[in-house]
Design an enzyme around this catalytic site. Structure first.
Site, mmCIF file in Angstrom:
data_model
loop_
_atom_site.group_PDB
_atom_site.id
_atom_site.type_symbol
_atom_site.label_atom_id
_atom_site.label_comp_id
_atom_site.label_asym_id
_atom_site.label_seq_id
_atom_site.Cartn_x
_atom_site.Cartn_y
_atom_site.Cartn_z
ATOM 1 N N LYS A 152 -3.920 48.196 -34.873
ATOM 2 C CA LYS A 152 -4.469 48.309 -36.231
ATOM 3 C C LYS A 152 -4.926 46.913 -36.646
ATOM 4 C CE LYS A 152 -3.413 50.641 -40.555
ATOM 5 N NZ LYS A 152 -4.750 51.191 -40.719
HETATM 6 N N1 PMP Z 1 -6.714 56.297 -38.344
HETATM 7 C C1 PMP Z 1 -7.190 55.132 -38.831
HETATM 8 C C2 PMP Z 1 -8.365 54.496 -38.168
HETATM 9 C C3 PMP Z 1 -6.587 54.556 -39.958
HETATM 10 O O1 PMP Z 1 -7.053 53.404 -40.451
HETATM 11 C C4 PMP Z 1 -5.494 55.202 -40.581
HETATM 12 C C5 PMP Z 1 -4.867 54.608 -41.810
HETATM 13 N N2 PMP Z 1 -3.939 53.648 -41.519
HETATM 14 C C6 PMP Z 1 -5.020 56.400 -40.018
HETATM 15 C C7 PMP Z 1 -5.655 56.921 -38.905
HETATM 16 C C8 PMP Z 1 -3.821 57.098 -40.588
HETATM 17 O O2 PMP Z 1 -2.645 56.402 -40.236
HETATM 18 P P1 PMP Z 1 -1.361 56.384 -41.168
HETATM 19 O O3 PMP Z 1 -0.959 57.780 -41.391
HETATM 20 O O4 PMP Z 1 -0.359 55.605 -40.392
HETATM 21 O O5 PMP Z 1 -1.757 55.711 -42.431
#
Ligand code: PMP
Length: 296
Positions: A152
């Site tokens: 991320k």
């Molecule tokens: N995919 C991407 C590309 C994201 O940026 C996010 C948000 N963080 C998610 C999926 C969803 O992840 P999460 O449930 O951990 O927020």
């Protein structure tokens, strides 16, 4: 509207002083990692998996976090106290640090780390009720040979290009495919479809972020006796789905009404509604009731 609260390199910092040098490599090169965390009833939802994912992203980039996960967890608590609203969103960002021009990370002595607590709504109430319209973007999610989507990082340009495509097409959100043409995810959300009562989502190895919300919803499906499968999906699978929804920390759970002009049979469908209600109950259980400590 409540003003955002900032925490920069160790302390809550007034907005005017919450600044980083222009030579920070997070800004110059997108060299950094981040997390988005929601809190409800003044308590963060699943903080630990978010911090662990941050640590994995940092490890993958050989970026040394300047604070322990315990210290970051305490910072999150401090920020929630200072923000004043019971519910909100926290952005946690670690940049490579300030290092002048030249992308070599060795130029940067120490990572910069900041958090922002604010309000975040990714869709208005009518969209939450009626569902989003999606288009498949021509921009692809990079494969693990390029930049593993499980990191991320501060590089969100392909997601942003896909979002621009959605805007140009006059719809709400984009569906990103991986280089092989399989469904990866939305621009900042994981994707689920429902077919014949079963709940399907692409495996993270198909180019999705290992979403914390995705993990929660898979847990809830098991508790609801809904059969789940992490399986490769093509746009065809999404086009013929009975139901479709997106999920993420920012998005929470958003029903999808149509994809590339193909309407879902139901929006929000009965299975989506069951999962959405179970998600609300989980938030109450984990954040409101028995919230003995500041973090979980
Ligand atoms: N995919 C991407 C590309 C994201 O940026 C996010 C948000 N963080 C998610 C999926 C969803 O992840 P999460 O449930 O951990 O927020």
């Amino acid at each position: 509207m409540t003003q955002p609260v900032f925490w920069l390199n160790g302390r809550i910092t007034p907005a005017a002083q919450a600044q980083l040098p222009l030579t920070d490599h997070g800004l110059l090169y997108g060299d950094g990692v981040f997390e988005g965390i929601r809190f409800y009833h003044r308590r963060p939802l699943r903080l630990q998996p978010h911090l662990e994912r941050l640590a994995r992203s940092a490890q993958a980039l050989m970026l040394e976090l300047p604070y322990s996960l315990e210290a970051l967890s305490a910072a999150v608590g401090e920020l929630i106290d200072a923000y004043g609203e019971t519910d909100g969103y926290i952005r946690l960002v670690a940049t490579r640090g300030s290092g002048g021009l030249g992308l070599d990370p060795a130029r940067c002595d120490r990572a910069n780390l900041f958090l922002i607590a604010d309000h975040l709504a990714l869709a208005d109430e009518s969209k939450r009720r009626e569902g989003l319209r999606l288009v498949t973007a021509s921009t692809r999610r990079p494969g693990p040979t390029t930049l593993d989507p499980r990191i991320k990082s501060l590089n969100y340009l392909n997601n942003i290009l896909a979002k621009l495509e959605a805007r140009q097409a006059g719809v709400d959100e984009a569906l990103l495919l991986n280089p092989q043409g399989y469904v990866a995810e939305g621009t900042a959300e994981n994707l689920f479809i429902v077919r014949d009562g079963g709940v399907l989502t692409p495996p993270v190895s198909d180019g999705a972020l290992d979403g914390v919300t995705r993990g929660i919803l898979l847990e809830l499906c098991a508790q609801l006796d809904l059969a789940t499968q992490e399986v490769s999906l093509t746009p065809y699978d999404v086009h013929i789905a009975d139901e479709c929804f997106l999920c993420g920390t920012g998005a929470e759970l958003l029903p999808v009404r149509s994809v590339d002009g193909r309407q879902m049979a139901h929006t929000p469908g009965p299975v989506t509604q069951r999962i959405a209600q179970a998600f609300k109950r989980l938030i109450e259980r984990e954040c409101a009731e028995g919230a003995g400590t500041a973090v979980n």
